[in-house]
Enzyme design. Structure first.
Site: not given
Length: 610
Positions: A145-147, A150, A220
């Site tokens: 998720n959301e590299p 994170w 996103h």
């Protein structure tokens, strides 16, 4: 007097296939799946009509796997987490995110990349054997998720190595398993560009081949930034920013231009844990409906985007002001799930051993998904109706019911929503149904508005209790269902018509279903199950959930209770249930039945004791 908008729904008009792309939600972290609050949440979410919420995307799922060393893994907690999702008819949108016992440190280390490949191979083989190949082919597998925020395991090159490992692992088990990403939070960040370039023309770490398979592209985009103030979401900005990503792919990687596109955190505002009162109100339901309609009109219809999934990331456990489907009452601290998260297996096991009592009440954010679940997959375009929802707020989605040769009715979702949180107003719609076959009809209107399907207002009127008593909980749960009115009509003459008048205050959502009486009563529900939870006020709650039979129209459910199973049975739900879930604060014997809008009742399910 409010202005009246006329909308004509002609059942003889051509239809288009209508993908239910909104059928997903998400939350963080994965360990919540092993705790009672999320188990009860799943019963509500999985009970939405017609699998109106089918997928759940959860962060840090792979933290539930523990490791003693590379190649030696304990999957038991992940097994339990996935089991409870599937038990409630929820499929994983499985982020390959997490770090078993935090043994992985850098995927630029080729040995670690190979270990990860072997780990994901073992995972896929395990769940193929556990759930079956066909079930796994319905799942989505996604990157971390959301590299761009994170990812900590080796920068862009490490991320590409990680993706290659995931791809080769899944392909070795079943080439039909879907894998994509990168689920970035920022607008076309560097890791998004490098990831697409790697998948397009880069070198696969494991095979040496040019390019790596990519089955979907995910981003996103949200309507307002994270802020403690009540910022007004800008719904059209979500579309504009998504189209920037689509246009980038079309320009720079044209061979990916036709891939399914996903926004799996399409929320009105960043920050689920920031407290905004409008999260609890009908405003949220209207805004969610408008955002879904905008995606259909402005991306699918106008831009020919293969829009696969729009997910609101609102499956968390939280209070009225949090971005959640239900509101939580209890003493458990509700924290920011992402920024503060690090899985502590010992603390998780301790919480599971001694759970806190709690109660949940449904919000309009979930009720609106129930109404979307009543739309069919055959849509009538309303482009010529003079609607201008992006400017004035009133919009409509019309679908037909029944087969292509003889349509039995229509279900129409109406919403009145503007991008201004505290703006109010009056509206009125006249729905002109045309092309009806003669016969007996039921006209049902389900509504979410101030005072209708609006338990937050009841809570306020009760004095905003932090730990409500039994009577206060009963009052809120009575108000949590969308308000329903049903009218029975006899329509005659060839190609007959009928006009229905619906008040649409700002904000509000309504689902209007006009259904011809035909066939038989609904079939009996099946697979009735019960789970006991510790509730407030020293009581134990029984949550019942069941499998509805397929039904071409609208069916409601009744729950029957008997103290001993041999005496009189009574209906205990005060209003008909759209979803296949019900909470009752006492044990006994239970059965469930379905009924249609004409009052025809199904056979009863087998009884259970709980």
């Amino acid at each position: 007097m409010p202005d009246t908008t006329r909308i004509r729904v002609d059942l003889t008009a051509p239809t288009q296939a209508f993908r239910r792309f909104w059928r997903s939600t998400g939350f963080s972290p994965g360990e919540l799946l092993l705790e009672p609050e999320m188990a009860q949440t799943l019963a509500y979410v999985g009970g939405v009509p017609n699998r109106g919420i089918e997928y759940m995307r959860v962060h840090y799922m792979l933290d539930l796997v523990t490791a003693t060393e590379f190649g030696k893994y304990d999957f038991s907690r992940l097994d339990a987490a996935l089991d409870i999702m599937l038990e409630h008819r929820i499929r994983p949108f499985l982020e390959l995110m997490g770090n078993p016992s935090y043994i992985y440190t850098d995927f630029n280390d080729v040995k670690q990349a190979h270990h990860w490949r072997d780990f994901i191979t073992e995972l896929a083989q395990r769940y193929q054997a556990r759930y079956g190949a066909e079930e796994l082919r319905q799942w989505y597998f996604e990157t971390w998720n959301e590299p761009d925020i994170w990812w900590r395991l080796g920068g862009e090159t490490g991320f590409n190595n990680y993706y290659d490992a995931c791809s080769e692992a899944l392909k070795a088990v079943d080439p039909q398993l879907k894998l994509g990403g990168p689920g970035v939070a920022r607008r076309i960040p560097p890791i998004f560009k490098s990831f697409l370039a790697h998948c397009d023309t880069g070198t696969n770490l494991f095979t040496g081949e040019k390019g790596v398979r990519l089955d979907f592209i995910s981003v996103h985009e949200k309507g307002a930034k994270k802020h403690a103030e009540d910022l007004t979401p800008n719904s059209l900005s979500i579309i504009r920013h998504e189209m920037m990503a689509v246009d980038y792919v079309r320009e720079h990687h044209p061979r990916f231009a036709g891939l399914p596109f996903i926004n799996n955190e399409c929320d009105p505002q960043i920050g689920w844990h920031l407290y905004h009162t409008w999260h609890a109100m009908p405003y949220f339901a209207g805004l969610a409906a408008k955002i879904i309609d905008q995606h259909q009109r402005l991306m699918v219809d106008a831009e020919d985007v293969d829009y696969d999934i729009l997910s609101n990331d609102n499956g968390f456990v939280g209070h009225w002001g949090h971005r959640t489907h239900l509101t939580y009452f209890g003493k458990r601290p509700v924290k920011a799930a992402q920024a503060e998260h690090k899985t502590d297996i010992g603390a998780l096991d301790a919480r599971r051993a001694a759970p806190e009592p709690f109660e949940l009440v449904k919000k309009p954010a979930l009720s609106v998904m129930e109404l979307f679940g009543l739309l069919s997959e055959q849509r009538i375009r309303l482009d010529d109706q003079g609607l201008d929802p992006d400017r004035v707020g009133l919009g409509a989605i019309a679908t037909v019911l029944g087969g292509s040769d003889e349509r039995s009715g229509a279900s129409v979702l109406l919403y009145n929503s503007v991008d201004r949180i505290w703006q109010s107003g009056e509206g009125k719609v006249e729905l002109d149904f045309a092309g009806l076959q003669p016969g007996a009809y039921a006209l049902a209107t389900f509504k979410i508005a101030h005072g209708k399907g609006d338990p937050f207002t009841i809570w306020e009127d009760l004095g905003a209790p932090d730990l409500p008593d039994a009577a206060e909980l009963e009052a809120m749960r009575l108000a949590q269902e969308p308000a329903l009115s049903v009218e029975h009509l006899q329509i005659g003459g060839a190609q007959a018509s009928h006009t229905a008048s619906i008040d649409m205050p700002l904000p509000s959502v309504a689902l209007v279903a006009l259904i011809r009486r035909e066939g038989e009563a609904p079939e009996a529900p099946s697979k009735l199950k019960a789970r006991r939870f510790g509730g407030l006020n020293g009581r134990g709650n029984i949550v019942l959930f069941w499998e509805p039979a397929a039904h071409g129209g609208v069916q409601l459910f009744d729950v029957l209770w008997s103290a001993n199973g041999s005496g009189a049975w009574e209906v205990i739900n005060p209003v008909g249930l759209l979803s296949s879930v019900y909470l009752h604060p006492a044990g006994g014997h239970f059965k469930v039945r379905a009924r249609d809008l004409f009052g025809r009742v199904s056979a009863e399910s087998a009884a259970i004791e709980a």
